[in-house]
Scaffold this motif. Structure first.
Motif, PDB file in Angstrom:
ATOM      1  N   GLN A  23       4.193  -9.014   0.371  1.00 44.75           N
ATOM      2  CA  GLN A  23       5.254  -8.666   1.562  1.00 44.75           C
ATOM      3  C   GLN A  23       6.095  -9.890   2.055  1.00 44.75           C
ATOM      4  O   GLN A  23       7.360  -9.638   2.136  1.00 44.75           O
ATOM      5  CB  GLN A  23       4.329  -8.256   2.838  1.00 44.75           C
ATOM      6  CG  GLN A  23       4.878  -7.572   3.709  1.00 44.75           C
ATOM      7  CD  GLN A  23       4.067  -6.866   4.706  1.00 44.75           C
ATOM      8  OE1 GLN A  23       3.227  -7.089   4.971  1.00 44.75           O
ATOM      9  NE2 GLN A  23       4.861  -5.885   5.396  1.00 44.75           N
ATOM     10  N   ALA A  24       5.555 -11.140   2.120  1.00 46.57           N
ATOM     11  CA  ALA A  24       6.350 -12.389   2.403  1.00 46.57           C
ATOM     12  C   ALA A  24       7.142 -12.588   1.553  1.00 46.57           C
ATOM     13  O   ALA A  24       8.396 -13.108   1.675  1.00 46.57           O
ATOM     14  CB  ALA A  24       5.397 -13.506   2.661  1.00 46.57           C
ATOM     15  N   GLU A  25       7.026 -12.717  -0.022  1.00 46.53           N
ATOM     16  CA  GLU A  25       7.800 -12.932  -0.903  1.00 46.53           C
ATOM     17  C   GLU A  25       9.034 -12.084  -1.227  1.00 46.53           C
ATOM     18  O   GLU A  25       9.978 -12.378  -1.187  1.00 46.53           O
ATOM     19  CB  GLU A  25       7.062 -12.939  -2.235  1.00 46.53           C
ATOM     20  CG  GLU A  25       7.808 -13.101  -3.494  1.00 46.53           C
ATOM     21  CD  GLU A  25       8.316 -14.545  -3.583  1.00 46.53           C
ATOM     22  OE1 GLU A  25       9.359 -14.935  -3.726  1.00 46.53           O
ATOM     23  OE2 GLU A  25       7.483 -15.347  -3.697  1.00 46.53           O
ATOM     24  N   LEU A  26       8.724 -10.689  -0.886  1.00 45.29           N
ATOM     25  CA  LEU A  26       9.754  -9.819  -1.187  1.00 45.29           C
ATOM     26  C   LEU A  26      10.310  -9.183   0.026  1.00 45.29           C
ATOM     27  O   LEU A  26      11.554  -8.553   0.163  1.00 45.29           O
ATOM     28  CB  LEU A  26       9.031  -8.486  -2.000  1.00 45.29           C
ATOM     29  CG  LEU A  26       8.654  -9.057  -3.404  1.00 45.29           C
ATOM     30  CD1 LEU A  26       7.697  -7.846  -4.069  1.00 45.29           C
ATOM     31  CD2 LEU A  26       9.606  -9.493  -4.212  1.00 45.29           C
ATOM     32  N   GLY A  27       9.592  -9.186   1.217  1.00 49.71           N
ATOM     33  CA  GLY A  27      10.464  -8.437   2.370  1.00 49.71           C
ATOM     34  C   GLY A  27      10.370  -6.990   2.306  1.00 49.71           C
ATOM     35  O   GLY A  27      11.247  -6.408   2.477  1.00 49.71           O
ATOM     36  N   ILE A  28       9.287  -6.653   1.673  1.00 56.75           N
ATOM     37  CA  ILE A  28       9.139  -5.148   1.569  1.00 56.75           C
ATOM     38  C   ILE A  28       8.554  -4.412   2.449  1.00 56.75           C
ATOM     39  O   ILE A  28       7.468  -5.022   3.003  1.00 56.75           O
ATOM     40  CB  ILE A  28       8.403  -4.901   0.054  1.00 56.75           C
ATOM     41  CG1 ILE A  28       8.203  -3.708  -0.620  1.00 56.75           C
ATOM     42  CG2 ILE A  28       7.133  -5.714  -0.124  1.00 56.75           C
ATOM     43  CD1 ILE A  28       7.669  -3.526  -1.989  1.00 56.75           C
ATOM     44  N   ALA A  29       8.725  -3.158   2.785  1.00 59.51           N
ATOM     45  CA  ALA A  29       8.080  -2.213   3.738  1.00 59.51           C
ATOM     46  C   ALA A  29       6.640  -2.197   3.149  1.00 59.51           C
ATOM     47  O   ALA A  29       6.281  -1.831   2.079  1.00 59.51           O
ATOM     48  CB  ALA A  29       8.722  -1.095   3.714  1.00 59.51           C
ATOM     49  N   PRO A  30       5.820  -2.100   4.309  1.00 59.17           N
ATOM     50  CA  PRO A  30       3.946  -1.862   3.887  1.00 59.17           C
ATOM     51  C   PRO A  30       3.952  -0.869   3.128  1.00 59.17           C
ATOM     52  O   PRO A  30       3.063  -0.695   2.191  1.00 59.17           O
ATOM     53  CB  PRO A  30       3.624  -2.027   5.139  1.00 59.17           C
ATOM     54  CG  PRO A  30       4.514  -2.836   6.025  1.00 59.17           C
ATOM     55  CD  PRO A  30       5.927  -2.295   5.479  1.00 59.17           C
ATOM     56  N   SER A  31       4.628   0.252   3.325  1.00 55.56           N
ATOM     57  CA  SER A  31       4.431   1.676   2.718  1.00 55.56           C
ATOM     58  C   SER A  31       4.727   1.654   1.307  1.00 55.56           C
ATOM     59  O   SER A  31       4.058   2.118   0.457  1.00 55.56           O
ATOM     60  CB  SER A  31       5.093   2.877   3.417  1.00 55.56           C
ATOM     61  OG  SER A  31       6.410   2.687   3.585  1.00 55.56           O
ATOM     62  N   VAL A  32       5.972   1.125   1.238  1.00 54.72           N
ATOM     63  CA  VAL A  32       6.430   0.714  -0.252  1.00 54.72           C
ATOM     64  C   VAL A  32       5.775  -0.065  -0.853  1.00 54.72           C
ATOM     65  O   VAL A  32       5.304   0.126  -2.344  1.00 54.72           O
ATOM     66  CB  VAL A  32       7.867   0.372  -0.243  1.00 54.72           C
ATOM     67  CG1 VAL A  32       8.600   0.066  -1.777  1.00 54.72           C
ATOM     68  CG2 VAL A  32       8.831   1.460   0.511  1.00 54.72           C
ATOM     69  N   LEU A  33       5.023  -1.039  -0.675  1.00 54.16           N
ATOM     70  CA  LEU A  33       4.257  -1.979  -1.241  1.00 54.16           C
ATOM     71  C   LEU A  33       3.118  -1.338  -1.758  1.00 54.16           C
ATOM     72  O   LEU A  33       2.387  -1.566  -2.507  1.00 54.16           O
ATOM     73  CB  LEU A  33       4.269  -3.334  -0.470  1.00 54.16           C
ATOM     74  CG  LEU A  33       3.394  -4.305  -0.927  1.00 54.16           C
ATOM     75  CD1 LEU A  33       3.692  -4.907  -2.370  1.00 54.16           C
ATOM     76  CD2 LEU A  33       2.904  -5.656  -0.205  1.00 54.16           C
ATOM     77  N   THR A  34       2.482  -0.676  -0.674  1.00 49.34           N
ATOM     78  CA  THR A  34       1.246   0.079  -0.955  1.00 49.34           C
ATOM     79  C   THR A  34       1.424   0.943  -2.136  1.00 49.34           C
ATOM     80  O   THR A  34       0.576   1.022  -2.982  1.00 49.34           O
ATOM     81  CB  THR A  34       0.591   0.804   0.350  1.00 49.34           C
ATOM     82  OG1 THR A  34       0.523  -0.268   1.368  1.00 49.34           O
ATOM     83  CG2 THR A  34      -0.683   1.649   0.061  1.00 49.34           C
ATOM     84  N   ASP A  35       2.296   1.685  -2.085  1.00 49.78           N
ATOM     85  CA  ASP A  35       2.654   2.520  -3.318  1.00 49.78           C
ATOM     86  C   ASP A  35       2.667   1.885  -4.539  1.00 49.78           C
ATOM     87  O   ASP A  35       2.021   2.291  -5.618  1.00 49.78           O
ATOM     88  CB  ASP A  35       3.841   3.302  -2.940  1.00 49.78           C
ATOM     89  CG  ASP A  35       4.142   4.544  -3.949  1.00 49.78           C
ATOM     90  OD1 ASP A  35       3.411   5.312  -4.256  1.00 49.78           O
ATOM     91  OD2 ASP A  35       5.112   3.996  -4.820  1.00 49.78           O
TER      92      ASP A  35
END
Length: 306
Positions: free
Chosen positions: A211-223
């Protein structure tokens, strides 16, 4: 019709300049329609809007959007021809032609790590079917991710890679794509998936690291993490997402993507990745070698039996 619009296109630099070259490469190529358009251009020499539309059964609006991007990034150029009226065909530039090794690496991974049949790749020099493998272009030893060391520049970042596209349609379920690589497309099929895998190769292991590396939303990362575990690319051990052997083997694709991006795309100083081959100490210069004769595979010296 989208296929007969003016061929001019300008590169949109509003956000790309903030990314490293590899971040830009992931943003350009992390899309299954883009990869399938390129695959058809190389494998079947498709050059026209109608040719891709009919081959891929892709909507005209999605196809027009992807071709516009490929023109803007200098991967295709256009040439006018007459067919009752002036039309344009899309031709791979030298920058685009250099992507053939990336596509062969994708094909080779799919063939090695799935049970799905793939069209044979023939090395014209020795006349044999080949299963291309990654090697160091300097010492010519076979290599894997474990044989390399990566040093990041101080400004190397992939944040904001997952910028939304105007169209984000997924592929319909089909089995008749010649050379279509469904498992590889699950990994490279969208910008976030591609970026998550790249972050894993660079050492991200925990949810928070990604999440810190990509700035990605938690729901998207979880998927994406769940899908990678299901695909056998990651395994979850004690809260850490670790690359499996199957995932590590995808390094051959990553190696060509990084090399192409850093050679072809402008980026801020300090945003580079330096990948070194342990055995000879040389900077990464990936090549594909023929399993039959050991020679380097060149674009004009191989063909698929389709």
């Amino acid at each position: 019709m989208p296929g007969v619009q003016t061929p001019t296109a300008t590169v949109e630099r509003d956000t790309a300049i903030e990314l490293s070259a590899i971040g830009q490469g992931l943003a350009i190529l992390g899309d299954r329609w883009v990869l399938l358009i390129l695959q058809r251009a190389f494998l079947l020499r498709v050059r026209t809007f109608a040719g891709w539309r009919d081959e891929l059964r892709i909507s005209e609006s999605v196809l027009a959007s992807r071709l516009k991007e490929l023109l803007a990034h200098g991967i295709f150029t256009t040439a006018a021809y007459r067919n009752g009226r002036t039309r344009y065909e899309y031709r791979l530039t030298e920058r685009g032609l250099d992507l053939w090794s990336l596509l062969v690496a994708i094909y080779s991974w799919e063939r090695a790590w799935t049970d799905r049949p793939q069209p044979p790749l023939i090395h014209d020099i020795c006349g044999n079917e080949t299963r291309a493998y990654l090697a160091c272009g300097v010492c010519r030893e076979a290599m894997t991710a474990r044989d390399t060391r990566t040093v990041r520049g101080p400004l190397a970042t992939f944040a904001r890679v997952g910028l939304p596209r105007q169209h984000r349609r997924t592929l319909a379920s089909r089995t008749d794509f010649s050379g279509y690589c469904p498992d590889a497309m699950e990994i490279l099929g969208d910008r976030w998936s591609t970026s998550v895998l790249a972050a894993a190769f660079l050492g991200s292991r925990r949810f928070g690291d990604f999440q810190a590396e990509l700035g990605i939303a938690p729901s998207v990362l979880t998927d994406r993490l769940r899908r990678f575990v299901e695909l056998g690319v990651f395994q979850l051990i004690g809260g850490h997402y670790r690359l499996t052997e199957r995932g590590l083997a995808f390094f051959q694709v990553f190696a060509f993507l990084v090399t192409w991006a850093q050679r072809e795309l402008p980026a801020p100083p300090g945003s580079e990745l330096t990948i070194t081959h342990h055995s000879c100490g040389s900077a990464l210069t990936p090549v594909l070698l023929c399993t039959a004769c050991g020679d380097t595979l060149e674009r004009r010296e191989v063909h698929f039996i389709t």
